[in-house]
Every structure is written in structure tokens, then in C-alpha cells.
Design a protein around this motif. Sequence first.
Motif, mmCIF file in Angstrom:
data_model
loop_
_atom_site.group_PDB
_atom_site.id
_atom_site.type_symbol
_atom_site.label_atom_id
_atom_site.label_comp_id
_atom_site.label_asym_id
_atom_site.label_seq_id
_atom_site.Cartn_x
_atom_site.Cartn_y
_atom_site.Cartn_z
ATOM 1 N N GLN A 159 -11.315 29.098 -24.777
ATOM 2 C CA GLN A 159 -10.030 28.939 -25.455
ATOM 3 C C GLN A 159 -8.869 29.426 -24.588
ATOM 4 O O GLN A 159 -7.796 28.811 -24.572
ATOM 5 C CB GLN A 159 -10.085 29.651 -26.804
ATOM 6 C CG GLN A 159 -11.040 28.944 -27.758
ATOM 7 C CD GLN A 159 -11.389 29.745 -28.993
ATOM 8 O OE1 GLN A 159 -11.072 30.929 -29.077
ATOM 9 N NE2 GLN A 159 -12.050 29.118 -29.944
ATOM 10 N N PHE A 160 -9.085 30.496 -23.844
ATOM 11 C CA PHE A 160 -8.028 30.967 -22.954
ATOM 12 C C PHE A 160 -7.888 30.055 -21.731
ATOM 13 O O PHE A 160 -6.782 29.891 -21.200
ATOM 14 C CB PHE A 160 -8.263 32.425 -22.555
ATOM 15 C CG PHE A 160 -7.640 33.403 -23.517
ATOM 16 C CD1 PHE A 160 -6.505 34.114 -23.169
ATOM 17 C CD2 PHE A 160 -8.167 33.587 -24.788
ATOM 18 C CE1 PHE A 160 -5.907 34.995 -24.060
ATOM 19 C CE2 PHE A 160 -7.581 34.462 -25.690
ATOM 20 C CZ PHE A 160 -6.448 35.176 -25.324
ATOM 21 N N SER A 161 -8.978 29.443 -21.310
ATOM 22 C CA SER A 161 -8.897 28.437 -20.244
ATOM 23 C C SER A 161 -8.084 27.238 -20.721
ATOM 24 O O SER A 161 -7.319 26.630 -19.949
ATOM 25 C CB SER A 161 -10.293 27.981 -19.824
ATOM 26 O OG SER A 161 -10.998 29.030 -19.202
ATOM 27 N N LYS A 172 2.993 34.734 -21.792
ATOM 28 C CA LYS A 172 2.755 35.648 -22.909
ATOM 29 C C LYS A 172 2.094 34.911 -24.075
ATOM 30 O O LYS A 172 2.590 33.872 -24.518
ATOM 31 C CB LYS A 172 4.068 36.276 -23.373
ATOM 32 C CG LYS A 172 4.699 37.206 -22.335
ATOM 33 C CD LYS A 172 5.961 37.849 -22.896
ATOM 34 C CE LYS A 172 6.583 38.801 -21.864
ATOM 35 N NZ LYS A 172 7.809 39.457 -22.388
ATOM 36 N N VAL A 173 0.971 35.463 -24.537
ATOM 37 C CA VAL A 173 0.221 34.896 -25.655
ATOM 38 C C VAL A 173 0.328 35.848 -26.847
ATOM 39 O O VAL A 173 0.055 37.044 -26.719
ATOM 40 C CB VAL A 173 -1.265 34.693 -25.294
ATOM 41 C CG1 VAL A 173 -2.043 34.170 -26.497
ATOM 42 C CG2 VAL A 173 -1.396 33.746 -24.114
ATOM 43 N N GLN A 194 -9.822 38.944 -22.270
ATOM 44 C CA GLN A 194 -9.633 37.594 -21.737
ATOM 45 C C GLN A 194 -8.247 37.423 -21.132
ATOM 46 O O GLN A 194 -8.082 36.787 -20.092
ATOM 47 C CB GLN A 194 -9.852 36.550 -22.836
ATOM 48 C CG GLN A 194 -11.301 36.301 -23.185
ATOM 49 C CD GLN A 194 -12.113 35.803 -22.008
ATOM 50 O OE1 GLN A 194 -11.653 34.987 -21.207
ATOM 51 N NE2 GLN A 194 -13.336 36.279 -21.893
ATOM 52 N N ALA A 195 -7.238 37.983 -21.778
ATOM 53 C CA ALA A 195 -5.874 37.889 -21.259
ATOM 54 C C ALA A 195 -5.780 38.555 -19.893
ATOM 55 O O ALA A 195 -5.154 38.021 -18.965
ATOM 56 C CB ALA A 195 -4.903 38.529 -22.241
ATOM 57 N N SER A 196 -6.430 39.696 -19.770
ATOM 58 C CA SER A 196 -6.424 40.419 -18.497
ATOM 59 C C SER A 196 -7.088 39.593 -17.398
ATOM 60 O O SER A 196 -6.595 39.519 -16.269
ATOM 61 C CB SER A 196 -7.142 41.762 -18.661
ATOM 62 O OG SER A 196 -7.216 42.451 -17.438
ATOM 63 N N LYS A 197 -8.201 38.934 -17.736
ATOM 64 C CA LYS A 197 -8.932 38.128 -16.756
ATOM 65 C C LYS A 197 -8.150 36.901 -16.311
ATOM 66 O O LYS A 197 -8.320 36.421 -15.180
ATOM 67 C CB LYS A 197 -10.280 37.680 -17.351
ATOM 68 C CG LYS A 197 -11.280 38.810 -17.538
ATOM 69 C CD LYS A 197 -12.539 38.298 -18.232
ATOM 70 C CE LYS A 197 -13.534 39.424 -18.495
ATOM 71 N NZ LYS A 197 -14.732 38.952 -19.226
ATOM 72 N N THR A 198 -7.318 36.363 -17.206
ATOM 73 C CA THR A 198 -6.605 35.124 -16.901
ATOM 74 C C THR A 198 -5.143 35.360 -16.511
ATOM 75 O O THR A 198 -4.365 34.411 -16.384
ATOM 76 C CB THR A 198 -6.660 34.159 -18.106
ATOM 77 O OG1 THR A 198 -6.262 34.866 -19.297
ATOM 78 C CG2 THR A 198 -8.056 33.611 -18.308
ATOM 79 N N THR A 268 -8.106 23.310 -29.869
ATOM 80 C CA THR A 268 -9.114 24.368 -29.850
ATOM 81 C C THR A 268 -10.347 23.888 -29.117
ATOM 82 O O THR A 268 -10.571 22.680 -28.981
ATOM 83 C CB THR A 268 -9.519 24.803 -31.270
ATOM 84 O OG1 THR A 268 -10.354 25.963 -31.203
ATOM 85 C CG2 THR A 268 -10.322 23.713 -31.983
ATOM 86 N N GLU A 269 -11.132 24.832 -28.663
ATOM 87 C CA GLU A 269 -12.489 24.550 -28.185
ATOM 88 C C GLU A 269 -13.368 25.489 -28.996
ATOM 89 O O GLU A 269 -13.504 26.669 -28.673
ATOM 90 C CB GLU A 269 -12.632 24.813 -26.691
ATOM 91 C CG GLU A 269 -14.047 24.619 -26.175
ATOM 92 C CD GLU A 269 -14.214 23.374 -25.305
ATOM 93 O OE1 GLU A 269 -15.372 22.975 -25.087
ATOM 94 O OE2 GLU A 269 -13.214 22.809 -24.865
#
Length: 336
Positions: A159-161, A172-173, A194-198, A268-269
Amino acid sequence: MVEKKLLSVLFGTLFLGTSILNGCSSKAVSSTNSSTGIIEVGISQLVEHPALDATRKGFLEGLSSKGFKDGEKIKVEYQNAQGDIPTTQTIANNFVSGKKDLILAIATPAAQAAYNSTKDIPILITAVTDPVKSGLVKSLDKPGTNVTGTSDALPMDKQFSLIKELIPNCKKVGILYNTSEANSEIQVSKAKDQASKTGLQLVTVGVTSSNDISQALTSLLPKIDVLYTPTDNLIASSMALISSKCIENKIPIIGSEKAHVDAGALATEGIDYYKLGFQTGIIAADVLSGKKPQDISVQTLKETKLVINEDTANKLNITIPNNLKSRAELVVGGGK
């Protein structure tokens, strides 16, 4: 001497009968309605919204596929807490006092309430994000309690991808979530990872009721580029309002399941909640046939599906890349 032998035989027979009955009571489902032979199943659902409703439908059809059809082998009592967490406890207590043979709890608060009420009656859970952190099972592989079923753990990496692919300039999400739901707190924690990774910054706002949502969005939307909606039952019930305000403010929503997209989120995924419920029904049939919940692993769905709302994309002037469009289910409608 003859009388003593007769007494000995009589007591031996009684002891054997008692042992047999005790052995029967160790099965996962030990009793049914004595007058009809019907197995009684109680369903406790936190709130009505498309994902949870689809899960319940799938559960009943999964049971039916294994020969446990409502009105024939089983009798189902369905209760809905209408989003009120204390009511889930009342429902669970009533199911226990009514001596249900099996309880299905849909969503984390309903599952926790059921487990608080009984450690004996088999409990099937579904639409629960993290059964271990929620205190329902010892591990997913071997629950070790009277609880088993399915988890709707999210493919949050996908989803973050999706955020990065559809809104490449996003920095910003935002996440709007119910602070009263343990499953939502768990998802916010995972979203931070996930935000940190992306390379994205997460902005979170908690609410406690549907009355807080409009004001929370007014505060949140100017600060973000994208809104991410978790599998939060309060948020899911308010998606029409959320998607309308987001579209009005030109903020795309990446949802966590298809019903969010049907209601106006961009994409969405996610997993199929009907299939999740169906799988739960198959597990329930195993329990009703004598297997013990503590020995049945909690299952998740690995298969995901990309869903994109073309109407929302047009309203937000977002072009869907062909590589996504070719593999997506395209829906229209939702939002304003």
C-alpha cells in the motif's frame, strides 16, 4: 458375597460411564441444544460496514459448504454492537450465559470481549489485525487458547508502494484512526515503520467518535499530500464523509481495502474480506467436527488485489500508469 459382587459391577459400570462422558466433554464442541440436536452459534459483530458484512456472509457460506447450514445443522444468532465497544461485552456475556456452542467474533473489540467472557466455548475470530498483540492467542501457529480463526493483517508494504507510484511527489501521509481500537493503534505503529522505509513523513490524528471526524479532517488535510485509511471500523463506517472532504480538498486517499475505494478512495492493494470470512467458516467447521481451537493455526490471506477508482482519479486529475491499470479492478462512484 453375591451382593458384594453385584455392587462392584454396578460401581464399575457407573465409573466407566462417567469416564466416557468426561472424555466427550474434552471435545471442542461438547453440547448442542438437547431438544433439537441443533448446534447454536453466536455471531458478534462490532459494527455494520461493507468489509465486516462481507466477512460475515463469507463465514456462513464457508460453514454451509461443509454441511453446517443455518436452520439445519446449526442455528445462528447474529448481534451487532453498532460500533459501541461496551456493547460487545454485553453481547459476549449473553452468548456465554445462553450456552452457545461456538462464537464468531468479527473485529478486534468483539474478539477481545468474547475472550474476556469465556475460556471454554470455542471462539472463531476474523477481521482482527494482530491476534497476538490483542491478547487472544499465544502465537499464530499454535494459539494455545480457545481462540482461532483468521487475521486481516495488511500488506502495508504494497500500500505504501502504491502511494509512491500514484502520487510520486508525496512527502507527507496522514492517518486518521480511532484511538479506542487496539487494531488501529497496531496499524499506526506499522505505518510509521513503512513511512520510514519509504522516505515519507507520517502525520497522525486520533478520533474517538464519528462526531470528531469532520473537524479532524479540517485540521489534518492542509498538512498532508495523501490520506491513508487503515482497517479501522470507525473510519470504515465514515468513508463517505472522509472521501467527500478529501476530494473537495484535492487530497487522494489510499485505502486499506476495496470498500474504501468503492466509497471514493483512489486505490488500494488489499485482501478480499468475503474470502477471509469463507476461510474462517472452513476453520469453524473443523472445530464443530471436533478439532480444538488451540491446535488450529490462525490464518491470513496472502493473495491481494489492486483496486482503483477511475472517477476519483479523474476528479483529482491523477493519471493512472498503464502498468497499474492493466492489472487493477477498476471501479467508479463514491465521494462527490
